[in-house]
Design a protein around this motif. Structure first.
Motif, mmCIF file in Angstrom:
data_model
loop_
_atom_site.group_PDB
_atom_site.id
_atom_site.type_symbol
_atom_site.label_atom_id
_atom_site.label_comp_id
_atom_site.label_asym_id
_atom_site.label_seq_id
_atom_site.Cartn_x
_atom_site.Cartn_y
_atom_site.Cartn_z
ATOM 1 N N UNK A 249 0.828 -1.206 0.000
ATOM 2 C CA UNK A 249 0.000 0.000 0.000
ATOM 3 C C UNK A 249 0.861 1.255 0.000
ATOM 4 N N UNK A 250 1.892 1.280 0.848
ATOM 5 C CA UNK A 250 2.767 2.453 0.926
ATOM 6 C C UNK A 250 3.474 2.684 -0.404
ATOM 7 N N UNK A 251 3.949 1.615 -1.036
ATOM 8 C CA UNK A 251 4.626 1.746 -2.326
ATOM 9 C C UNK A 251 3.674 2.257 -3.399
ATOM 10 N N UNK A 252 2.467 1.669 -3.462
ATOM 11 C CA UNK A 252 1.507 2.038 -4.505
ATOM 12 C C UNK A 252 1.006 3.470 -4.348
ATOM 13 N N UNK A 253 0.584 3.821 -3.128
ATOM 14 C CA UNK A 253 0.040 5.156 -2.919
ATOM 15 C C UNK A 253 1.137 6.213 -2.914
ATOM 16 N N UNK A 254 2.306 5.860 -2.377
ATOM 17 C CA UNK A 254 3.393 6.829 -2.332
ATOM 18 C C UNK A 254 3.822 7.279 -3.716
ATOM 19 N N UNK A 255 3.981 6.320 -4.640
ATOM 20 C CA UNK A 255 4.412 6.670 -5.996
ATOM 21 C C UNK A 255 3.366 7.501 -6.724
ATOM 22 N N UNK A 256 2.097 7.315 -6.402
ATOM 23 C CA UNK A 256 1.034 8.074 -7.082
ATOM 24 C C UNK A 256 0.832 9.456 -6.474
ATOM 25 N N UNK A 257 0.880 9.539 -5.151
ATOM 26 C CA UNK A 257 0.649 10.830 -4.493
ATOM 27 C C UNK A 257 1.767 11.809 -4.804
ATOM 28 N N UNK A 258 2.999 11.318 -4.967
ATOM 29 C CA UNK A 258 4.114 12.199 -5.286
ATOM 30 C C UNK A 258 3.901 12.936 -6.609
#
Length: 321
Positions: A249-258
């Motif tokens: 979840x952190x990897x998926x959302x982090x890359x998109x939110x950035x």
């Protein structure tokens, strides 16, 4: 340029590839190894989850669907990159470019919905254990996965139709390694404001909506776990599902939110490329290791599969985890 002088671009050129033969060879080897490991890892999870009776639970049902989704996502981008490096032909038809962009965002959006569904499954398993089998029956699990795919299909359809209807009159060089929407929009000679607004609103709803469901689910899980009478129960409840899922979840959302951070144009383009690599190459590569190496049942299924004298799935399995 006036509308009557527009000439529709039929072929686009992907520019973000090295010209050096040494770098091309290294990139081709790296991508080939990465794609092979990613495909093998996700196929193993799908195969073991289907053949081993111990993995016929709700959590592994969703995990198989996630692995299938990640396999499709990496297959949308990497094979075309390998062909470009191997042949030196960086061209891609406009129709193929739109199709690649559509499937990339379709799979990415479905991925977010499925991760939210998995967090709901973990919440029910830990916080509602007595009602779990009723609330999360096989029929309900299938409906949730189908709803995730249908939502992804409908969510991306409107922006894709708007993009396909835009005039692209040149230049035709896409400063990316695949047909991402943002660099593709920069090539349009028409008004893209409506599409940018629709894409932003829909993307925000997907990200914030699924992230809110995931956050609430884990807040409830944490509250339940902290009330567990022993530290052993806390560790078992958290490590069995939350740690692996939270990593993804952190990897998926982090890359998109950035991608929503306001930077200069060159910085935004670089960040877009880095986030794209994380979402469509690195995350599908890491998922099999994240979910299998920290999961005793998956590791045991792998060990049993390598012992040919022992039938697979010969032992009984326990509930959700």
């Amino acid at each position: 340029m006036s509308p009557e002088n527009w000439t529709q671009v039929t072929v686009s050129v992907l520019l973000d590839f090295p010209s050096s033969h040494v770098l091309q060879s290294l990139l081709f080897l790296g991508l080939m190894v990465t794609y092979t490991v990613t495909a093998t890892g996700n196929l193993l999870i799908i195969g073991f989850g289907w053949m081993d009776q111990r993995l016929h639970t709700q959590m592994y049902f969703f995990l198989r669907k996630l692995s299938f989704l990640e396999l499709l996502l990496v297959s949308v981008v990497v094979p075309k990159m390998l062909v470009i490096i191997l042949t030196g032909d960086c061209s891609i038809s406009f129709a193929s470019c739109i199709i690649q962009s559509y499937f990339y965002f379709l799979l990415g959006t479905t991925d977010f919905f499925l991760l939210a569904v998995m967090s709901l499954d973990h919440y029910l398993a830990i916080c509602q254990p007595l009602r779990y089998e009723i609330l999360m029956s096989g029929h309900v699990c299938f409906q949730l996965v189908l709803a995730s795919w249908l939502a992804g299909f409908l969510w991306v359809l409107c922006p894709t139709i708007l993009m396909a209807s835009l005039p692209f009159c040149g230049p035709n060089g896409i400063d990316h390694f695949f047909c991402d929407s943002w660099p593709l929009l920069r090539l349009s000679c028409g008004n893209t404001r409506l599409l940018e607004l629709v894409a932003f609103v829909l993307s925000t709803w997907v990200l914030l909506g699924s992230l809110a469901l995931t956050s609430v689910s884990y807040a409830c899980i944490l509250a339940t776990v902290l009330r567990a009478p022993t530290a052993a129960e806390w560790k078992k409840a958290f490590s069995t599902c939350a740690s692996s899922h939270l990593t993804v979840v952190i990897t998926a959302y982090g890359s998109s939110i950035f991608l929503y951070i306001h930077l200069s144009e060159s910085q935004s383009l670089l960040l877009n490329k880095v986030a794209s690599v994380l979402s469509c190459i690195i995350t599908p590569l890491l998922n099999p290791f994240i979910f299998s190496l920290r999961n005793d049942k998956v590791k045991q299924a792998l060990r049993d599969a390598l012992r040919w004298d022992r039938p697979m799935g010969g032992r009984n399995y326990e509930g959700h985890m």
